[in-house]
Design an enzyme around this catalytic site. Structure first.
Site, PDB file in Angstrom:
ATOM      1  CB  SER A  47      -0.845   0.058   1.271  1.00 24.02           C
ATOM      2  OG  SER A  47      -2.152  -0.345   1.045  1.00 24.02           O
TER       3      SER A  47
ATOM      4  CB  ILE B 229      -5.967   9.622   3.660  1.00 22.92           C
ATOM      5  CG1 ILE B 229      -7.306  10.321   3.353  1.00 22.92           C
ATOM      6  CG2 ILE B 229      -4.889   9.955   2.630  1.00 22.92           C
ATOM      7  CD1 ILE B 229      -8.015   9.854   2.086  1.00 22.92           C
TER       8      ILE B 229
ATOM      9  CD  GLU C 251      -6.344   2.183  -5.190  1.00 20.38           C
ATOM     10  OE1 GLU C 251      -6.892   2.636  -6.206  1.00 20.38           O
ATOM     11  OE2 GLU C 251      -5.266   2.591  -4.743  1.00 20.38           O
TER      12      GLU C 251
END
Ligand code: TGC
Ligand code: FAD
Length: 392
Positions: free
Chosen positions: A98, A170, A371
């Site tokens: 990630s 985030i 995503e």
């Protein structure tokens, strides 16, 4: 388990399809994962700490923006090499992959593709080495699957812009030096801006309590009347297609990465099943355990072939967003299923941190959500097949 004994599944001899350069890249990342990630990752995941010391090592390996030009300090490799890097990193941990996905596809890619030459020269070399850490702010508290509804606002105040709003979930936010943030201007058009740590009114509190991606740092981005210099807007993009193009690149990497997590689970289960004895025989001799192993290898092989072909198309600039969606959706669901099934092969040992399955399984619950969720990617395929959007 000793990571040095890892045997990467390659049932359909895909090795023959990779170039020498691809194999060199793979070996260097695999060795690094064995040396630097595997020995520490269970501990960091258990303590829910991001192993930030690995960032500069990833930079020196060329894992950040590897498909961007050498002029900006990047490796100048192809997209297949990027996929291989993601696969090897996610064998270590989805959180490490990630960090590299976000830095490469969601921060460096938009600065390179939509940025001015001055922005490229200012940010890309530092992001390539890991001197700078980046994050990408699209999701908001009220807008996840539907980013087009975003409420963050960019107001033109003459010699600067003013940014207000909040982003949520985030990756890298609490540790980031720069954030690529998407917000609507006065005309309701989505624009991208580069926000720097330390700007007045900008904060990035950490999100706690995750049972997934525990070795990854996740947080919010909060903008309260943040003054953004005019030169920080990404000049060459307007509209939602900007962040969506970044997502194509990141989803592509995830489609490869998930296969790495599945390969790790399969390898651990195969080795364990040959050593562990019950009823006087290795458990690998029982048909039900062979079924799990054979099905896992079949699904891994299909997923490997899918991303290999996707890589060829991407390198020819022919991969469509819907093809990328199909690969991301299929491969992440495959990996989650392989993690669950192979964990069972280990019995009680499978729930411990002596083996990687539970950590991969928990991580993949995020990967199947971020995503674009599993369902959203199905709708993207449905849209492509029928020409009819079923989102609303
Ligand atoms: P829609 O009307 O279909 O499209 C709006 C505009 O965007 C364009 N577009 C794309 N362009 C390039 N690539 C794509 N994949 C694109 N998808 C859409 C489209 O052509 C249009 O352009 P234009 O010029 O005509 O205006 O948009 P919609 O509002 O109906 O939404 C469609 C939907 C649901 C498919 C999309 O919004 C979506 O994919 N939602 C999922 C959201 C998502 O994936 N968020 C991810 C956030 S980032 C993240 O999770 C990082 S995790 C990182 C890590 O830790 O690894
Ligand atoms: P929602 O959109 O609220 O969806 C909830 C459920 O409804 C899902 O099952 C979904 O499939 C379903 N659903 C929604 N719309 C439809 C529809 N039209 N039809 C049928 N079903 C539907 N975002 C970033 O911008 N940057 C990051 O770096 C980032 N990192 C992340 C890291 C982690 C660990 C996680 C968990 C998330 C991260 N995200 C990031 C956010 C991620 O992209 C969103 O969580 C994701 O897009 C889904 O949005 P949501 O959670 O708001 O779910």
């Amino acid at each position: 388990m000793n990571p040095q004994n890892y045997q990467a599944a390659d049932y359909f001899q895909l090795d023959e399809l990779f170039s020498e350069e691809h194999k060199i890249v793979r070996t260097s990342i695999r060795d690094w994962v064995n040396r630097a990630v595997k020995p520490i990752i269970e501990d960091y995941a258990e303590r829910a700490i991001f192993p930030i010391h690995l960032i500069k090592e990833l930079g020196s390996l060329g894992a950040f923006g590897p498909y961007l030009p050498e002029k900006y300090g990047c490796a100048g490799l192809d997209y297949t090499a990027y996929g291989i890097i993601m696969q090897e990193l996610e064998r270590g941990d989805s959180g490490i992959r990630s960090a590299a996905s976000v830095q490469s596809s969601l921060v460096m890619y938009p600065i390179y593709t939509f940025g001015s030459e001055a922005q490229r020269l200012k940010y890309l070399p530092g992001l390539a080495t890991g001197e700078l850490i980046g994050c990408f702010g699209l999701t908001e508290p009220n807008h996840g699957s539907n980013p087009g509804g975003m409420e963050s606002r960019l107001h033109d105040a003459g010699d600067h812009y003013v940014l207000n709003g909040a982003k949520m979930w985030i990756t890298n936010a609490p540790v980031a030096d720069v954030a690529v943030v998407w917000a609507k201007d006065e005309s309701g058009i989505v624009r991208g801006v580069i926000v720097e740590k330390g700007m007045k009114g900008f904060s990035a509190p950490e999100t706690h309590g995750k049972w997934s991606l525990r070795a990854s740092s996740t947080g919010e981005l909060v903008f309260d009347e943040v003054m953004i210099p005019k030169e920080n807007i990404l000049p060459h993009i307007k509209g939602l297609k900007g962040p969506m193009m970044c997502l194509n690149s990141a989803r592509y990497g995830i489609a490869w990465g998930a296969v790495g997590a599945a390969m790790d689970c399969y390898d651990a289960a195969l080795r364990y099943s040959l050593e562990r004895k019950q009823f006087g025989k290795p458990i690998a001799s029982f048909q039900l355990q062979q079924k799990k192993l054979a099905e896992a290898l079949t699904e891994i092989t299909k997923a490997q072939l899918l991303v290999w072909r996707l890589g060829v198309l991407q390198d020819q600039d022919k991969a469509s967003p819907a093809q990328i969606s199909m690969a991301k959706r299929n491969n992440v669901a495959m990996a989650l299923n392989v993690a669950r099934e192979t964990r069972q092969i280990l019995g009680a040992m499978g729930i411990t941190n002596d083996f990687p399955m539970m950590r991969h399984m928990m991580n993949l619950e995020s990967v199947i959500t971020y995503e674009g969720t599993h369902d959203v990617h199905l709708l993207i395929t449905g849209h492509e097949i029928t020409g009819i959007g079923a989102f609303t």
